[in-house]
Design a protein around this motif. Structure first.
Motif, PDB file in Angstrom:
ATOM      1  N   THR A 152       0.833  -1.197   0.000  1.00 38.46           N
ATOM      2  CA  THR A 152       0.000   0.000   0.000  1.00 38.46           C
ATOM      3  C   THR A 152       0.871   1.250   0.000  1.00 38.46           C
ATOM      4  O   THR A 152       2.042   1.217   0.379  1.00 38.46           O
ATOM      5  N   SER A 153       0.291   2.352  -0.454  1.00 42.17           N
ATOM      6  CA  SER A 153       0.967   3.645  -0.468  1.00 42.17           C
ATOM      7  C   SER A 153       2.280   3.595  -1.240  1.00 42.17           C
ATOM      8  O   SER A 153       3.298   4.145  -0.816  1.00 42.17           O
ATOM      9  N   ASP A 198      -5.164   2.266  -4.539  1.00 44.63           N
ATOM     10  CA  ASP A 198      -5.214   0.899  -4.007  1.00 44.63           C
ATOM     11  C   ASP A 198      -5.600  -0.101  -5.103  1.00 44.63           C
ATOM     12  O   ASP A 198      -5.030  -1.194  -5.192  1.00 44.63           O
ATOM     13  N   THR A 201      -2.718  -0.559  -7.509  1.00 46.53           N
ATOM     14  CA  THR A 201      -1.683  -1.367  -6.860  1.00 46.53           C
ATOM     15  C   THR A 201      -1.999  -2.853  -6.967  1.00 46.53           C
ATOM     16  O   THR A 201      -1.133  -3.665  -7.311  1.00 46.53           O
ATOM     17  N   ASP A 236       0.359  -4.483   3.710  1.00 48.77           N
ATOM     18  CA  ASP A 236      -0.272  -3.272   4.231  1.00 48.77           C
ATOM     19  C   ASP A 236       0.738  -2.554   5.123  1.00 48.77           C
ATOM     20  O   ASP A 236       1.102  -3.050   6.192  1.00 48.77           O
TER      21      ASP A 236
END
Length: 245
Positions: A152-153, A198, A201, A236
């Protein structure tokens, strides 16, 4: 008499050492391999690697991530593992990960020295060099699973969403544009829309898995034969947990 006994003990000791060396060589350096059960945290040998199936390899990674997320990693003697693996390595899994400093596969999956082959590049993508490395890991060195590990991110994914242009990064970010184009999350189609990022990704991970199969006949054949699995996963960065596809 004393000299004779000393000589006999020395001869016996050398014979035992030689026998042990032959056994070790047979186990880890090209001889007959008798599978031995996997023990959590133990340094891998060829015999232990031989007992690990692709499904078991994924289970080991899942258990390791559960320990990591719970802040209960195994206590390992890393120096001893350095010495044990000095002349050979028998990793059970290969991970294609991002260069992100928060997502080191060895830590995320709580694994030790000699357990994982790891290729890291922004956006956890592949090219011929990485595919060749994965082919070596699976076909030659016996790795049982290939994990494409997104997170994530991800800055690379955000850059692709925003169509960033920056030197060689421009070419790299082009690899993620198919995932950007395929995303259907409503709202802004840029990094300000976290749900959109998200989805991109996740799509990128799945597309890289598909590319490995389509661009490497060697790995596709190994998977078709049941010798390896090729899977996607998402780390995560907030919880430390890995989801699997």
């Amino acid at each position: 008499m004393k000299k004779t006994l000393t000589t006999r003990f020395l001869t016996l000791g050398l014979a035992t050492l030689a026998a042990s060396s032959v056994a070790f060589a047979a186990d880890d350096h090209g001889g007959p391999v008798v599978p031995k059960p996997y023990t959590t945290g133990a340094t891998l040998t060829k015999s232990v690697q031989a007992s690990i199936t692709p499904d078991k390899a994924i289970d080991i990674l899942k258990a390791g991530n559960a320990r990591f997320a719970a802040n209960k990693p195994l206590r390992r003697n890393l120096k001893a593992q350095v010495q044990t693996t000095a002349l050979g390595q028998f990793p059970f899994a290969s991970v294609v990960g991002c260069i992100d400093s928060r997502a080191a596969p060895e830590l995320v999956f709580d694994q030790g020295i000699g357990d994982l082959f790891v290729a890291r590049v922004a956006g956890n993508t592949v090219n011929p060099d990485i595919l060749g490395s994965l082919e070596y890991a699976a076909k030659v060195a016996g790795s049982r699973v290939i994990v494409v590990l997104g997170h994530t991110s991800c800055g690379a994914i955000k850059g692709a969403c925003d169509d960033v242009k920056l030197g060689n990064l421009t070419t790299l970010l082009e690899k993620f544009k198919p995932a950007v184009a395929a995303a259907s999350t409503p709202g802004e189609r840029n990094s300000h829309n976290h749900a959109f990022v998200d989805e991109v990704t996740e799509l990128n991970v799945k597309q890289v898995v598909a590319r490995i199969r389509s661009e490497s006949p060697v790995l596709k054949a190994l998977e078709d034969e049941g010798k390896i699995r090729i899977v996607g996963a998402l780390y995560d960065t907030s919880s430390g947990k890995v989801a699997w596809y």
